[in-house]
Write a protein that holds these residues in place. Sequence first.
Motif, PDB file in Angstrom:
ATOM      1  N   LEU A 230     -54.854  64.884 -26.421  1.00 42.00           N
ATOM      2  CA  LEU A 230     -54.783  66.021 -25.507  1.00 42.00           C
ATOM      3  C   LEU A 230     -54.943  67.341 -26.260  1.00 42.00           C
ATOM      4  N   ILE A 231     -54.248  67.458 -27.391  1.00 39.88           N
ATOM      5  CA  ILE A 231     -54.322  68.692 -28.176  1.00 39.88           C
ATOM      6  C   ILE A 231     -55.741  68.931 -28.665  1.00 39.88           C
TER       7      ILE A 231
ATOM      8  N   ALA B  99     -58.453  67.895 -27.284  1.00 41.99           N
ATOM      9  CA  ALA B  99     -59.317  68.210 -26.136  1.00 41.99           C
ATOM     10  C   ALA B  99     -59.080  69.625 -25.627  1.00 41.99           C
ATOM     11  N   ILE B 100     -57.818  70.094 -25.703  1.00 39.29           N
ATOM     12  CA  ILE B 100     -57.467  71.398 -25.138  1.00 39.29           C
ATOM     13  C   ILE B 100     -57.707  72.544 -26.115  1.00 39.29           C
ATOM     14  N   SER B 101     -57.328  72.324 -27.399  1.00 37.77           N
ATOM     15  CA  SER B 101     -57.424  73.409 -28.379  1.00 37.77           C
ATOM     16  C   SER B 101     -57.763  72.861 -29.759  1.00 37.77           C
TER      17      SER B 101
ATOM     18  N   TRP C  10     -55.392  71.962 -33.114  1.00 39.76           N
ATOM     19  CA  TRP C  10     -55.519  70.616 -33.696  1.00 39.76           C
ATOM     20  C   TRP C  10     -55.782  70.713 -35.206  1.00 39.76           C
TER      21      TRP C  10
END
Length: 291
Positions: A158-159, A161-163, A167
């Motif tokens: 998720l991290i 994909a989001i930022s 990451w």
Amino acid sequence: MKNLLLIVAITAGILFPYGHRFTFLIRYLLMALLFFSFLDIKIDKNIINIKHFIILISLISASLISYFLIYPFDKLLAQTAFITAIAPTAIAAPVIISLKNGKVEFTLFSLVLTNVVITIILPFILPLIIDSGNNITFNDILLPVLVTFTIPLILTRLIKAISVPLWEKLIDLKDISFYILVVNVYLATSGASNYIRNNFTSELTLVYQIGFITALICAFLFILGWFIGGKEYASEASQSLGQKNNSYTIWLAITFMNPISVLGPVFYVLFQNTYISLNLYFHSKKHNSSS
């Protein structure tokens, strides 16, 4: 040099086992360790290797052979050997391989494969081994393992994909995982040391026998893993076969078996952590001398 901290953690756990009050934190610290290990991992079906299945078969075979070899001499000792050897790959195994700059994906698949398969077959095997009417449900064993494993994995995906910048910053902080490992080693060793002190002040002969057999099982599995892995996956296969999910089998032993049988997994905690500490130390020393 910092890898000496692992040996210090083991020594402190043996001599000052006050951390036993906080062993409930081990699972959450493992999740933190896995989080950092999973940050830059690549999940690909190509990681699946025939060696993974050889490791699984070796794990099951070693536990059954240990049981049947020892059973004619001492039934309780045989049960202890079985529950010690049958433990699947430790959730922290990919962390160790990550610290050694190895192929984390290889160990990760062994972690999933051995935990799922062992969890499925144990409810069928254990009643035959322990002659007990207790029922071990599939969910009792499988769900805690899957939750501990999947939450860090999902968070890292998720991290990323989001930022991506966040990451990348977290990857730069990956060395923190080593110090989390040190705390976990202390807590596990402390819990084992405290259990032995409070529950087995008598029957020392049996304690020594269990300790000796556990040491043999530990050494055999780590060495066998090196041979199975070959040149390409020696360290990864050794870790997959030798480093065990002892919290899993400690729970099984306490819940469904004779309380004395818990000494097998408890001793294994001490032996495997000692081996891992020395292994990481020599790996670091070799890496520093070649750089």
